[in-house]
Design a protein around this motif. Structure first.
Motif, PDB file in Angstrom:
ATOM      1  N   GLY A 175     -28.845  48.336 -67.243  1.00  0.00           N
ATOM      2  CA  GLY A 175     -28.115  48.515 -65.988  1.00  0.00           C
ATOM      3  C   GLY A 175     -28.159  47.286 -65.107  1.00  0.00           C
ATOM      4  N   SER A 176     -28.717  47.446 -63.924  1.00  0.00           N
ATOM      5  CA  SER A 176     -28.751  46.345 -62.960  1.00  0.00           C
ATOM      6  C   SER A 176     -29.997  45.469 -63.086  1.00  0.00           C
ATOM      7  N   CYS A 177     -30.776  45.654 -64.123  1.00  0.00           N
ATOM      8  CA  CYS A 177     -31.984  44.825 -64.318  1.00  0.00           C
ATOM      9  C   CYS A 177     -31.607  43.358 -64.467  1.00  0.00           C
ATOM     10  N   GLU A 195     -33.019  47.825 -57.104  1.00  0.00           N
ATOM     11  CA  GLU A 195     -32.946  49.022 -56.267  1.00  0.00           C
ATOM     12  C   GLU A 195     -34.045  50.032 -56.564  1.00  0.00           C
ATOM     13  N   GLY A 196     -34.545  50.034 -57.770  1.00  0.00           N
ATOM     14  CA  GLY A 196     -35.542  51.046 -58.113  1.00  0.00           C
ATOM     15  C   GLY A 196     -36.958  50.517 -58.165  1.00  0.00           C
ATOM     16  N   GLY A 197     -37.118  49.226 -58.156  1.00  0.00           N
ATOM     17  CA  GLY A 197     -38.450  48.643 -58.213  1.00  0.00           C
ATOM     18  C   GLY A 197     -39.093  48.696 -59.583  1.00  0.00           C
TER      19      GLY A 197
END
Length: 161
Positions: free
Chosen positions: A145-147, A119-121
């Motif tokens: 996190g979502s990495c 989501e964050g690039g």
């Protein structure tokens, strides 16, 4: 002297000296002290055995290139030099559509990993002695996190002799 007595006298005169029996693996002929053949005072000593040659290893390199504007990438591993790895990774990135490719990770005789936060690039990269350790470090560098790990590869040295 009778012929029989002469024969006994000759046999006694030329009779071999009694040799002791040496332990298994130790030659006894010409070795009255039963000295092991690896001892320098043994009649069978031939010096120290030549040592086995030391192994020779060739380094192996890997690299990852990314066009940060488009996200196109290219990677290579098991190259013979850093410059080969960098050049091949840049070429692969360009073949995949990248126009402003740059090297974001290079490594040798190790494993590499890249983790990305969808989501964050943002992304994290790392190299270490094992894939597991490289993944762990890449996830930490990404921010957790979502990495998710999106790339792993090893370029390990090759024995050439």
């Amino acid at each position: 002297m009778k012929p029989f007595h002469i024969l006994i006298a000759l046999v006694a005169m030329y009779a071999p000296v009694a040799w002791s029996q040496c332990a298994p693996g130790i030659p006894s002929a010409g070795n009255p002290g039963c000295i092991p053949p690896d001892q320098s005072n043994s009649p069978y000593y031939q010096g120290t055995a030549p040592s086995a040659p030391q192994p020779v290893w060739a380094d192996r390199w890997g690299a990852v290139a990314v066009d940060l504007g488009t996200g196109q990438s290219g990677a290579t591993s098991d190259q013979g030099s850093e410059s080969q790895a960098r050049s091949e990774a840049l070429s692969a990135c360009e073949r995949n559509g990248g126009t402003k490719c740059e090297i974001v990770l290079w490594y040798f005789n190790q494993c590499a990993a890249i983790a990305e936060k969808p989501e964050g690039g943002s992304f994290g990269k790392a190299h270490a002695d094992t894939v597991e350790r490289a993944e762990q470090l890449a996830l930490q560098a990404c921010g957790g996190g979502s990495c998710k790990v999106i790339y792993t590869k090893c370029s390990l040295p090759v024995r050439v002799q």
